[in-house]
Design a protein around this motif. Structure first.
Motif, mmCIF file in Angstrom:
data_model
loop_
_atom_site.group_PDB
_atom_site.id
_atom_site.type_symbol
_atom_site.label_atom_id
_atom_site.label_comp_id
_atom_site.label_asym_id
_atom_site.label_seq_id
_atom_site.Cartn_x
_atom_site.Cartn_y
_atom_site.Cartn_z
ATOM 1 N N LEU A 102 0.436 -1.261 0.006
ATOM 2 C CA LEU A 102 -0.333 0.251 -0.436
ATOM 3 C C LEU A 102 0.917 1.298 0.594
ATOM 4 O O LEU A 102 1.717 1.182 0.559
ATOM 5 C CB LEU A 102 -1.031 0.199 1.419
ATOM 6 C CG LEU A 102 -2.012 -1.474 1.352
ATOM 7 C CD1 LEU A 102 -2.672 -0.990 2.535
ATOM 8 C CD2 LEU A 102 -2.613 -1.593 0.967
ATOM 9 N N PHE A 106 -1.852 6.220 1.287
ATOM 10 C CA PHE A 106 -2.630 5.298 0.687
ATOM 11 C C PHE A 106 -4.409 5.941 1.055
ATOM 12 O O PHE A 106 -5.338 5.422 0.634
ATOM 13 C CB PHE A 106 -2.882 3.524 1.417
ATOM 14 C CG PHE A 106 -3.975 2.537 0.877
ATOM 15 C CD1 PHE A 106 -3.775 1.834 0.154
ATOM 16 C CD2 PHE A 106 -5.119 2.907 2.048
ATOM 17 C CE1 PHE A 106 -5.234 1.345 -0.629
ATOM 18 C CE2 PHE A 106 -5.889 2.066 1.728
ATOM 19 C CZ PHE A 106 -6.366 1.057 -0.081
ATOM 20 N N ILE A 112 -2.396 0.884 -4.459
ATOM 21 C CA ILE A 112 -2.214 -0.311 -3.866
ATOM 22 C C ILE A 112 -1.491 -0.724 -4.927
ATOM 23 O O ILE A 112 -1.752 -0.596 -6.376
ATOM 24 C CB ILE A 112 -3.218 -0.961 -4.365
ATOM 25 C CG1 ILE A 112 -3.620 -2.851 -3.208
ATOM 26 C CG2 ILE A 112 -4.646 -1.274 -4.967
ATOM 27 C CD1 ILE A 112 -4.440 -3.942 -2.638
#
Length: 808
Positions: A102, A106, A112
């Protein structure tokens, strides 16, 4: 301190059914006298989970080898995957979706990142009219790829925008990680403290021999033909030493573009996407998992300090490694070195590095056009390092050629019986000393292992103080977790036993807020270890039944009194029989189940136990009324047959399947192929076709133990299953001659042959060897000394021909 294993349930039926599928876990002691470690199985059911990570808020993400990623909120797995790229992922042998990361931001950008092997069929055909989503091409050369997707914050990061896909590495067949064998492929994907993306990849060589190029069983020829590698990269494990190859490396990338980072050690501004520009460290065999030591990096990318990397590198014949990478451009020596010592098979080889031309070639009779790999990597020393030109030792190899001193592992350990060691110097020369020995800089017990996975740094405050700011490391083969103490210079100080018999660990992690140590035990178990300083511990529910199927009315005796409480507190019981009847509070109730005549009916029975402190645990059972299990017999491949060790072999998987109550449309089939290697396994993905094929790699006959299990499980619509297995062994083409054949009047014949202690032999007989049809005589024989024997007593006595095969 006590160490207790138990299961942690979320109250759903799916989780309760998982409890029934696992054996009870036993109590174990740990290392201190206060408090308790408790181990819990969490999160739901998984199909070959290989990794997990957390967002900054503690949301868990679990990825499966086949290409699916799942969000887990407050311990509950979502009903649909966050992302499913299984049509693109090549999931076979040791390959698949191996890494996930991540973005540090994030929660705001939703980025991702995925690291995976691309199915060759997808690689060659996607986007063309001939592409078929149900087709694949495994057991071929292909590439590894890194892609980025954007998860949708609007739905709690439970899905991704498919149009956000960005390929960072592996955008074409000549620009990916080279995958040239059934193993030694991709590893980890993590972020450095400076926001750069770090990825690891194995050397792509075979483990069957010292792979110096063109090795049998590898896909080098196809890789060259399709441009996956260049001819000069056909050097087997020595690819780990090429700064023009991504194999056997740690890469450091710009997470927005996939380019190399300017502060990388070999960065070329004119070619930022070249392998050389992307490399951070090299000389690794299979760097499977790695982590950054907290607080050791810079936040400025230009500083070239993403943080100190702790790397689990899987060994070959002898030594497993824990490597520490604390600066750019380090070379860990593989394949010239394995562990703390030179690898004799590779270090004596003359493999040429075609990126390293010898300036003396053609001068004064010098016939060596390129330097060999062994010319360019020297063992660590406290003295002056010298790289003499083999054509004139008075001259040094120019510093314009990549020259290296091996960075030794901080700890290595031997397969299978130890020792575990660390490096020292005797004078200026590199030396070794056992952990815990007198004068050793590292204290602790001796240990062994055979698959160094990697680990995680622990900075939370929920564990006892001795574990804070220490490192946990796992070994897949020996199934342990060790705790290691390092000083501020990243030198090991102490090794401590932490947990044993934890299964085949493939990943370790810790929760960013709550702490706890999370791990994945291959293939489908996710567990959490947490610490309770004091207080009541939950009980463990154990539910048994004297039968689980039969015609109605069906009376079953249940047993719950084997349930246990860690403190010995009294338990109360709550049985739910799943048929709408009143619950029972008896520890060992008897219950009658009914169903319409001739109608197979499933009932899910649950037992909940409650201790006097109010803590609970549950277990589950199945009752199937008016039903019997399916009948399953595998007809292909034949149990006990031998597979070739010279080439990959495709076998038809077929079985005789019947069910007395239900037709074929109500039966579910699951095939699985499992390679057993020494004390660990390599699992192929589940195949839900009732008739299918499987491919066996040509492994074996190298002195280690190998065999394949081909397993079929058939489940009917009312919950009953039957499993059948066929085992296949490597055909080593070694026939041991008989040294004694004795007949008696029983009639009996005694057969004796020369043997090697510790080897396993199979005796077979045939009525006509010309047909090449042989049957196995009894069980396989494990030789305990220099001869072995069996006795055969066919009745009535008839002519037989015998042979002996060395299996492993």
């Amino acid at each position: 301190m006590k160490f207790i294993r138990r299961r942690f349930w979320q109250g759903t039926l799916a989780l309760l059914m998982l409890a029934f599928s696992q054996m009870p876990l036993s109590l174990r002691a740990a290392t201190t006298n206060a408090g308790t470690f408790i181990e819990e199985t969490i999160g739901g059911t998984w199909n070959e989970a290989v990794g997990l990570t957390f967002s900054a808020t503690g949301q868990m993400f679990v990825w499966e080898r086949g290409g699916r990623v799942w969000a887990v909120d407050n311990g509950v797995k979502q009903s649909q995957p966050l992302i499913d790229i299984s049509d693109e992922v090549g999931s076979w042998h040791d390959h698949g979706l191996m890494g996930l990361a991540l973005h540090p931001d994030f929660l705001n950008n939703g980025y991702i990142y995925l690291l995976y092997v691309v199915d060759h069929y997808y690689l060659a055909n996607y986007g063309t009219p001939k592409y078929n989503v149900s087709s694949n091409e495994y057991f071929r050369a292909t590439i590894g790829r890194i892609t980025r997707y954007t998860a949708r914050s609007a739905d709690g990061f439970h899905s991704v925008d498919p149009n956000s896909r960005l390929v960072l590495l592996g955008e074409s067949i000549d620009a990916g990680f080279p995958i040239l064998y059934t193993s030694h492929g991709l590893g980890s994907l993590i972020f450095g403290e400076d926001g750069t993306l770090l990825a690891s990849c194995g050397d792509g060589g075979t483990q069957k021999a010292a792979d110096m190029g063109s090795a049998s069983g590898t896909y080098y020829a196809q890789g060259i033909a399709e441009g996956i590698i260049q001819p000069k990269e056909n050097v087997g494990s020595f690819r780990a030493q090429l700064t023009t190859s991504l194999a056997g490396k740690i890469l450091r990338l710009d997470p927005a573009t996939g380019d190399g980072v300017q502060s990388n050690p070999f960065y070329d501004a004119a070619h930022p996407r070249a392998a050389r520009s992307r490399i951070w460290a090299l000389g690794l065999r299979q760097p499977f998992r790695m982590t950054v030591r907290p607080g050791t990096g810079s936040h400025l990318r230009s500083d070239g300090r993403p943080g100190v990397l702790y790397i689990g590198d899987v060994g070959w014949l002898t030594w497993e490694e824990l490597d520490v990478c604390d600066r750019p451009g380090l070379n860990f020596g593989w394949p010239l070195f394995e562990g703390l010592e030179a690898q004799p098979l590779f270090s004596s080889g003359n493999g040429a590095n075609q990126d390293a031309p010898n300036p003396l070639f053609g001068v004064a009779g010098c016939a060596q056009q390129f330097f060999s790999f062994r010319d360019l990597v020297k063992q660590a020393t406290l003295g002056t390092v010298s790289w003499p030109n083999p054509c004139d030792p008075s001259q040094q190899i120019p510093n314009t050629i990549d020259r290296f001193v091996q960075t030794r592992p901080v700890i290595d350990w031997k397969q299978p019986g130890g020792p575990a060691r660390t490096g020292i110097f005797t004078g200026t020369n590199a030396g070794v000393i056992n952990i815990g020995a007198s004068g050793s800089p590292v204290s602790g017990p001796q240990f062994s292992g055979n698959c160094s996975i990697g680990g995680v740094w622990y900075t939370n405050t929920d564990f006892p103080a001795i574990y804070r700011n220490t490192y946990f490391h796992a070994d897949y083969g020996k199934r342990w977790i060790k705790n290691l103490v390092f000083d501020q210079n990243n030198a090991p100080v102490q090794v401590r036993d932490f947990s044993t018999n934890v299964g085949g660990i493939v990943f370790l992690a810790t929760h960013p807020i709550e702490g706890g140590l999370y791990y994945i035990s291959w293939t489908s178990t996710l567990r959490r270890i947490r610490y309770l300083a004091s207080g009541n511990l939950p009980p463990t529910a154990l539910a048994l039944q004297d039968r689980n199927y039969g015609p109605a009315p069906l009376t079953i005796h249940f047993t719950g009194s084997n349930s246990i409480d860690p403190e010995g507190l009294p338990l109360t019981y709550q049985w739910d029989f799943g048929d709408g009847s009143a619950a029972s509070t008896n520890a060992n109730p008897v219950h009658m189940f009914d169903a319409p005549a001739g109608v197979p009916t499933r009932y899910d029975v649950t037992l909940q136990v409650i201790d006097s402190g109010g803590l609970t645990n549950a277990a589950a059972l199945i009752v199937s009324v008016n039903n019997t299990p399916p009948a399953v017999t595998i007809t292909s491949p034949i149990n006990g047959s031998l597979y070739p060790t010279t080439t990959e072999t495709t076998y038809n998987c077929a079985a005789l399947i019947s069910d007395a109550e239900q037709d074929a449309s109500q039966l579910n089939c699951v095939w699985q192929t499992i390679l057993h290697h020494n004390n660990h396994t390599h699992n192929e993905p589940l195949d839900t076709n009732c008739a299918t094929t499987t491919v066996l790699a040509p492994v074996g006959c190298d002195g280690e133990t190998y065999f394949y299990s081909i397993i079929l499980t058939v489940t009917d619509a009312a919950g009953l299953s039957t499993t059948n297995e066929a085992r296949l062994y490597p055909n080593c083409n070694v026939v041991a001659p008989f040294i004694g054949i004795t007949f008696s009047s029983a009639p009996q014949v005694s057969l004796q042959w020369n043997a090697s202690a510790g080897k396993t032999y199979r005796v077979q007989y045939s009525s006509d060897p010309s047909t090449n049809v042989w049957d196995n005589l009894g069980s396989d024989v494990l030789a305990t000394n220099s001869t072995a024997s069996v006795t055969d007593g066919p009745a009535p006595f008839r002519q037989r021909f015998y042979r002996v095969l060395l299996l492993y």
